[in-house]
Design an enzyme around this catalytic site. Structure first.
Site, PDB file in Angstrom:
ATOM      1  N   CYS A 113       0.617  -1.115  -0.025  1.00 22.42           N
ATOM      2  CA  CYS A 113       0.191   0.088  -0.102  1.00 22.42           C
ATOM      3  C   CYS A 113       0.777   1.171  -0.036  1.00 22.42           C
ATOM      4  CB  CYS A 113      -0.936  -0.027   1.072  1.00 22.42           C
ATOM      5  SG  CYS A 113      -2.104  -1.217   1.339  1.00 22.42           S
ATOM      6  N   HIS A 250      -3.359   7.564   1.948  1.00 21.46           N
ATOM      7  CA  HIS A 250      -3.749   6.232   1.467  1.00 21.46           C
ATOM      8  C   HIS A 250      -5.247   5.811   1.936  1.00 21.46           C
ATOM      9  CE1 HIS A 250      -3.908   1.847   0.747  1.00 21.46           C
ATOM     10  NE2 HIS A 250      -4.002   1.474   1.813  1.00 21.46           N
ATOM     11  N   ASN A 280      -9.910  -0.123  -0.356  1.00 20.33           N
ATOM     12  CA  ASN A 280      -8.624  -0.050  -0.136  1.00 20.33           C
ATOM     13  C   ASN A 280      -7.964  -0.608  -1.734  1.00 20.33           C
ATOM     14  OD1 ASN A 280      -5.843  -0.408   0.157  1.00 20.33           O
ATOM     15  ND2 ASN A 280      -5.986  -1.203   2.330  1.00 20.33           N
TER      16      ASN A 280
END
EC number: 2.3.1.180
Length: 323
Positions: A113, A250, A280
């Site tokens: 990520c 993020h 996500n």
């Protein structure tokens, strides 16, 4: 002094939209349960046969169009992904071929990520060192391919997508008023590998495996480390939190986003939030959020912007830039 300046941005989402209710058909979960714990309402999944390079190529085309550039005007492609098309070659080279780009070089970055933050930092270094004048920086993922569909704590959180930026060498005065990347801050700590990983791999088990996450532990590390990295990158760039126009975090979980913003004393009105629509998307989430924010008029030329992310490794970091 030389600066790496954002010239264009774009994104791509697969056509298939998956609402929270879809999971209730085979898991003990509900729309309310997922929203309350993550803020996610829907996400996109790639179709059968649609690869990470397909998503990345479409996002790259959008960014190039936004920048008014052709593929052969790009020197380098840096692609952040943890779900590559193949073990090798790099997915970036597949995108290079699909774009019809016949010059320059392309490579992948893998920091889960945090991948796009790492990719931006590397692209910035290539420009500052004179190895490239224009870099296409892409984040692209098909995380739906590594989900354990029996684990309701993880499979409801992730989605597929891609985003891209075109960075171009420009000149600045060496002050925070410059456009472009002003400071970078990267970290990793392999001691925490087991709290966020994919079981399996080429060398260890010759399998792909599934995503495994210790959610509470990841949450604790995320808030602390993201806030500190953001503080550190602002200090490196010579700015303070009250000067920040936009934070593009993020897009993992609305609770992580809001808790980190509170630690930084940044109002939610300054935070770009897209997690409700995309889930996500790992390395794709930041460029995807930037592209959507620019379309919405939430991110404008000259905005002093911070972006931050944390992922498996653990790997984390932050970038300070003026849009």
């Amino acid at each position: 002094m030389k600066r790496a300046i954002v010239r264009g941005v774009g994104h791509y989402l697969p056509e298939r939209v998956v609402p929270n209710e879809w999971f209730a058909g085979f898991l003990e979960t509900s729309d309310e349960w997922i929203r309350a714990r993550s803020g996610i309402e829907r996400r996109h999944f790639a179709e059968e046969g649609q690869t990470t390079s397909d998503l990345a190529t479409e996002a790259a085309k959008a960014a190039l169009a936004n920048a008014g550039l052709e593929p052969d005007e790009i020197d380098t492609i840096v692609l952040a992904t943890s779900t590559p098309d193949l073990t090798f070659p790099a997915t970036a080279t597949i995108v290079q071929q699909k774009l019809g780009m016949t010059r320059g070089f392309a490579f992948d970055v893998q920091a889960v990520c945090a991948g796009f933050v790492y990719a931006l930092a590397n692209a910035n270094a290539l420009i500052l060192s004179g190895q490239a004048e224009r870099v296409l920086v892409i984040g692209a993922e098909t995380f739906s391919r590594i989900m354990n569909w029996q684990d309701r704590s993880t499979c409801v959180l992730f989605g597929d997508g891609a985003g891209a930026l075109v960075l171009e060498a420009g000149e600045g005065e060496g002050t925070p008023a410059d456009r472009g990347i002003l400071a970078t801050d990267l970290h990793s700590d392999g001691r925490h590998r087991e709290i966020l990983q994919v079981s399996g791999g080429v060398s260890s088990s010759q399998t792909t495996g599934h995503l495994i996450m210790a959610g509470k532990e990841v949450f604790r590390h995320a808030v602390e480390k993201l806030a500190q990295s953001t503080i550190d990158v602002m200090a490196k760039g010579g700015v303070t939190a009250d000067q920040i126009d936009r934070l593009v975090p993020h897009q993992a979980n609305i609770r992580i986003i809001s808790r980190t913003a509170a630690k930084l004393n940044l109002p939610m009105g300054k935070i770009v939030v897209t997690v409700q629509d995309h889930g996500n998307t790992s390395a794709a989430s930041i460029p995807l959020a930037m592209s959507v924010a620019q379309e919405r008029g939430e991110l404008r030329r000259g905005d002093l912007t911070v972006t931050e992310a944390i992922g498996g490794g653990l790997a984390w970091g932050a970038i300070l830039l003026r849009w």
